[in-house]
Write an enzyme that holds these catalytic residues in place. Structure first.
Site, PDB file in Angstrom:
ATOM      1  N   CYS A   2       0.880  -1.170   0.000  1.00  0.00           N
ATOM      2  CA  CYS A   2       0.000   0.000   0.000  1.00  0.00           C
ATOM      3  C   CYS A   2       0.915   1.217   0.000  1.00  0.00           C
ATOM      4  CB  CYS A   2      -0.920   0.003   1.225  1.00  0.00           C
ATOM      5  SG  CYS A   2      -1.961   1.477   1.353  1.00  0.00           S
ATOM      6  N   GLU A 108      -4.170   1.175  -6.017  1.00  0.00           N
ATOM      7  CA  GLU A 108      -3.310   0.065  -6.390  1.00  0.00           C
ATOM      8  C   GLU A 108      -3.242   0.027  -7.910  1.00  0.00           C
ATOM      9  OE1 GLU A 108      -0.599  -1.563  -5.739  1.00  0.00           O
ATOM     10  OE2 GLU A 108      -1.522  -2.143  -3.838  1.00  0.00           O
TER      11      GLU A 108
END
Length: 229
Positions: A2, A108
């Protein structure tokens, strides 16, 4: 991993969600951020032994107390759940310095050869996310630095976009995760294995890959003919 996320909902607008007793001025005065990048200041939620919950601003990228400087913090933005109890950078924090990192969603990138398509990922029910995090204090002379990392694990959903996912806790897990008096590592690891809440992903414009692009347009879904993969 992340490596980018968004946090634009003010914590003082949702005091009941995290049961906060204190929001520091640094957090309250921080502007909305649709493109949070490593090494910037981010809100975290911690709990004191008397169960007081507080929101503080922390450097994103853990700096262990034994570090000589902060130069490697950019590599410490995530901690893998599979090895977190074995790494000397993270193990002490796992034992009694656990936190929540609030967010509205994260980004993402899905790869297809040389092509990359960013997605904005958020809860399907619209609630803010609560990443499982760790924190540490580092002293430089007379100054103290509060820093944090986000725990990740193998993806159990949206694995077609990326094989890793930040650990997202539901409200029932907030208290046991935050409790600094609960020092049983196995219990903390068990919390990290709980299923994530249902998530939704939408493709967004590639400009989000640039830190300077910071606005609500970052999370707007792009039309199908612009999705590269």
């Amino acid at each position: 991993m992340c490596g980018r996320y968004a946090t634009f909902t003010r914590l003082d607008e949702q005091p009941g969600l995290f049961d906060l007793d204190l929001i520091t001025d640094a957090v309250a005065e921080r502007p909305a951020n649709w493109n949070v990048a490593p090494t910037t200041g981010v809100p975290i939620i911690v709990q004191r032994p008397d169960k007081t919950r507080e929101a503080h601003l922390a450097h994103w990228g853990l700096v262990p107390p034994w570090s000589k400087d902060t130069s490697f913090s950019v590599k410490m933005i995530n901690a893998r759940a599979e090895t977190i109890a074995e790494k000397r950078s993270f193990a002490p924090s796992l034992k009694k310095r656990r936190c929540l990192v609030p967010a509205d969603g994260y980004y993402e990138w899905k790869r297809d050869g040389e092509r990359k398509q960013p997605y904005f990922i958020s809860r399907r029910d619209g609630l803010p996310l609560a990443f499982a995090g760790l924190y540490a204090w580092w002293k430089d002379g007379d100054e103290w630095l509060l820093s944090t990392t986000i725990v990740t694990r193998a993806a159990d959903q949206l694995a077609d976009i990326h094989d890793r996912i930040p650990v997202i806790l539901d409200r029932d897990d907030f208290a046991p995760w935050l409790d600094p008096c609960a020092e049983d590592v196995d219990s903390a690891l068990e919390i990290l294995s709980h299923p994530d809440p249902a998530l939704a992903a939408r493709p967004v414009a590639p400009d989000v890959g640039r830190v300077g692009v910071n606005g609500p347009e970052n999370i707007v879904e792009i039309p199908p003919d612009r999705v590269v993969c």
